[in-house]
Design an enzyme around this catalytic site. Structure first.
Site, PDB file in Angstrom:
ATOM      1  N   CYS A  81       0.534  -2.936   3.277  1.00 37.07           N
ATOM      2  CA  CYS A  81      -0.347  -1.766   3.135  1.00 37.07           C
ATOM      3  C   CYS A  81       0.096  -0.638   4.071  1.00 37.07           C
ATOM      4  CB  CYS A  81      -1.798  -2.161   3.401  1.00 37.07           C
ATOM      5  SG  CYS A  81      -2.047  -2.924   5.002  1.00 37.07           S
ATOM      6  N   THR A  82       0.618  -1.015   5.239  1.00 33.03           N
ATOM      7  CA  THR A  82       1.128  -0.010   6.173  1.00 33.03           C
ATOM      8  C   THR A  82       2.328   0.698   5.568  1.00 33.03           C
ATOM      9  OG1 THR A  82       0.461  -1.418   8.001  1.00 33.03           O
ATOM     10  CG2 THR A  82       2.016   0.333   8.508  1.00 33.03           C
TER      11      THR A  82
END
Ligand code: ZN
Length: 430
Positions: free
Chosen positions: A204-205
């Site tokens: 997600c980062t």
């Protein structure tokens, strides 16, 4: 290829070429007493004689750390140093890398290697960058210990049968040095959780909240490359191809600009793509010095060894401390107790295989699983031989019950991370 070299310090094998006072710096530690000495140590000239003439050391690894170690050991008075360079060694074949002679044909390779090490060396030092090779060596010393325990029927450990392992490791600005007495103190596998499999950033980062230049490069490498296939449909990213790196670099710059992140360079791009952790000479020097000091302390018995794990970190300032790593009761390498595998009878063999490779406390590479049924050995899955892999692959989709496995059944697992098979006990959960 076997790379076992005997180091001839000064180009001779004896002590005749010593000039006067050559070992004065060492004698100061061994021939007079001091406040930090081992309480039972009597200063004498014997320790130095032992180091110069008798003590044999096996150094594994001749890279950045290993070479630094060799220099330190030679200058500390050790003259019988053998080097195995793991760079040329294929980890899948570690057993073969030790010297095999005609008389050894037909003997288990792990036993031959154990004899070779056991009959020759007092201390082993590892300066490796490979966790697999390090675990293999650790397993080998446990194997030697078990073989010598068989000789003593009462099972009481004879301390002289123990070959200490001094292990050094570095990764950029971080490093560690540790002392392992097989059978007595925590081994490599006892603390396997300390070696994370690989640093990966959360997806997600990478996908939506990048903060570091590395996140931008990972975005291009993992998400953009497969989508755009800039060099054709079948061309996968090659870290050694400058055009590929250039493309990733340009796209990473665009991504970084979008999030106002600075620091994306061509060099960093290549480092991230190729997973290069830069070697830092000062870290290697500090860790090699710590390891050589431990060898000196153990060989001379003049000082108490490190108990048993030192952490070194100079990423931000300088930080170091030591702690006592503890033995793990059901360690797959150094305990005689088979580890429990908790699965339901309806779990598939694939799940067991995934556990063996993914669990941080096991971290195997390509486990081969066998068991005994009705007095016969049965291979449940084996990856390394194509024909057997093909024959046993359907088992992966079967449940443990369908395979006829029972609660409490022992599974023997072979892997490149260990010279011996590791026993697991199946515990059915409902
Ligand atoms: Zn252990």
């Amino acid at each position: 290829m076997n790379v076992i070299l005997r180091m001839l310090v000064d180009g001779d094998t004896g002590s005749t070429s010593d000039w006067d006072d050559r070992w004065n710096h060492i004698k100061k530690f061994l021939e007079r007493s001091g406040p930090f000495m081992h309480p039972d140590f009597e200063p004498s000239t014997e320790s130095l004689q032992f180091m110069l003439e008798t003590c044999k050391i096996l150094v594994i690894g001749a890279g950045g750390l290993g070479c630094e170690l060799l220099k330190n050991l030679a200058l500390s008075g050790f003259r019988n140093i053998h080097v195995v360079d793991m760079d040329t060694i294929d980890v899948s074949n570690l057993n073969r890398q030790f010297l095999f002679r005609a008389k050894d044909v037909g003997r288990p390779k792990a036993d031959v290697a154990a004899d070779f090490i056991n009959s020759q060396f007092h201390i082993i030092v590892c300066g490796l960058d490979s966790i697999v090779a390090r675990r293999w060596m650790n397993g080998m010393l446990e194997h030697i210990l078990n073989l010598s325990l068989l000789v003593y029927e009462d099972g009481v450990l004879d301390p002289s049968s123990i070959i200490p392992l001094i292990d050094g490791g570095t990764e950029g600005f971080k490093g560690n040095a540790r002392v392992i007495f097989p059978g007595m103190t925590a081994c490599i596998d006892c603390t396997l959780e300390l070696y994370p499999p690989q640093i990966n950033f959360p997806m997600c980062t990478i996908a939506s909240m990048p903060r570091l230049p590395e996140h931008c490069i990972e975005y291009v490498r993992i998400l953009l490359w497969p989508k755009e296939m800039p060099f054709g449909d079948d061309v996968s990213l090659d870290g050694d191809d400058p055009e590929h790196i250039q493309w990733v670099y340009q796209k990473s710059l665009e991504r970084a600009a979008e999030f106002s992140i600075t620091g994306v360079t061509y060099r960093l791009t290549q480092g991230v793509v190729k997973r290069i952790i830069p070697a830092v000479a000062s870290t290697n020097a500090a860790i090699a010095a710590a390891c050589a000091t431990e060898v000196f302390k153990i060989a001379s018995s003049a000082y108490l060894p490190l108990n048993n794990y030192m952490v070194f970190n100079d990423v931000d300032g300088l930080y170091t401390y030591t702690f006592e790593a503890e033995r793990k009761e059901n360690c797959s390498a150094c305990s005689q107790v088979p580890s429990d595998l908790h699965f339901s009878p309806s779990s598939k063999l694939q799940e067991v295989l995934d556990y063996l490779t993914e669990s941080t406390s096991v971290q195997m590479k390509s486990p081969a699983i066998t068991t005994t049924m009705d007095g016969k050995n049965k291979t449940l899955y084996l990856q390394s031989v194509a024909s057997i892999e093909q024959r046993t692959r359907p088992n992966l989709a079967k449940t443990l019950k369908e395979l006829g496995l029972a609660d409490g059944q022992e599974l023997a697992v072979a892997d490149v991370t260990t010279p011996q098979t590791v026993l697991f006990k199946l515990c059915f959960t409902s």
